[in-house]
Design a protein around this motif. Structure first.
Motif, PDB file in Angstrom:
ATOM      1  N   PRO A 137      -3.696  -1.087   5.479  1.00  0.00           N
ATOM      2  CA  PRO A 137      -3.566  -2.365   4.764  1.00  0.00           C
ATOM      3  C   PRO A 137      -2.338  -3.142   5.241  1.00  0.00           C
ATOM      4  O   PRO A 137      -1.337  -2.558   5.631  1.00  0.00           O
ATOM      5  CB  PRO A 137      -3.398  -1.953   3.304  1.00  0.00           C
ATOM      6  N   ILE A 161       2.374   0.996   0.893  1.00  0.00           N
ATOM      7  CA  ILE A 161       1.207   1.002   1.777  1.00  0.00           C
ATOM      8  C   ILE A 161       1.006   2.383   2.386  1.00  0.00           C
ATOM      9  O   ILE A 161      -0.121   2.856   2.508  1.00  0.00           O
ATOM     10  CB  ILE A 161       1.326  -0.112   2.833  1.00  0.00           C
ATOM     11  N   SER A 177      -2.943  -0.715  -1.576  1.00  0.00           N
ATOM     12  CA  SER A 177      -3.264  -1.772  -0.618  1.00  0.00           C
ATOM     13  C   SER A 177      -2.991  -3.192  -1.088  1.00  0.00           C
ATOM     14  O   SER A 177      -2.846  -4.087  -0.275  1.00  0.00           O
ATOM     15  CB  SER A 177      -4.726  -1.660  -0.201  1.00  0.00           C
ATOM     16  N   ASN A 178      -2.925  -3.431  -2.366  1.00  0.00           N
ATOM     17  CA  ASN A 178      -2.774  -4.808  -2.849  1.00  0.00           C
ATOM     18  C   ASN A 178      -1.297  -5.126  -3.090  1.00  0.00           C
ATOM     19  O   ASN A 178      -0.848  -5.271  -4.218  1.00  0.00           O
ATOM     20  CB  ASN A 178      -3.603  -5.008  -4.114  1.00  0.00           C
TER      21      ASN A 178
END
Length: 109
Positions: free
Chosen positions: A8, A83, A88-89
């Motif tokens: 990501p 990460i 991932s966000n």
């Protein structure tokens, strides 16, 4: 054919877009500066989690995390750790609290 996982990427948000996002949706806004910096002034909904004591594993399962520090170095280091854990966000406030202040947005004390 072999499939490889794509790591990501860290996203960046401007101070102006962050202000809009804070109004529109719930986020985990995380200030990774130290307590004396936070007490001098912070974004009103921010949670203080100093980089010197940050535990990335506490954020597993959380979404919509936005990090900031003074200018971006510490928040970027924390974002990379998150990460690496598979979260991932992750978004960073581009330019940190300095950019927030330059946009003339308020600070809470």
């Amino acid at each position: 054919m072999t499939l490889t996982a794509v790591k990501p990427q860290i996203k960046f948000i401007t101070a102006q877009d962050l202000m809009i996002k804070l109004i529109q949706e719930p986020v985990y806004l995380v200030d990774v500066r130290e307590p004396d910096e936070y007490n001098f002034g912070h974004i009103s909904t921010a949670i203080l989690k100093p980089s010197s004591q940050f535990k990335p594993e506490e954020w597993l399962g959380k979404n919509n995390i936005i990090l900031y520090c003074r200018s971006g170095k510490r928040s970027h280091d924390i974002a990379k750790k998150l990460i690496d854990l598979g979260i991932s966000n992750i978004t960073e406030l581009q330019g940190g609290i300095v950019a927030w202040q330059k946009a003339n947005f308020p600070l809470a004390k």
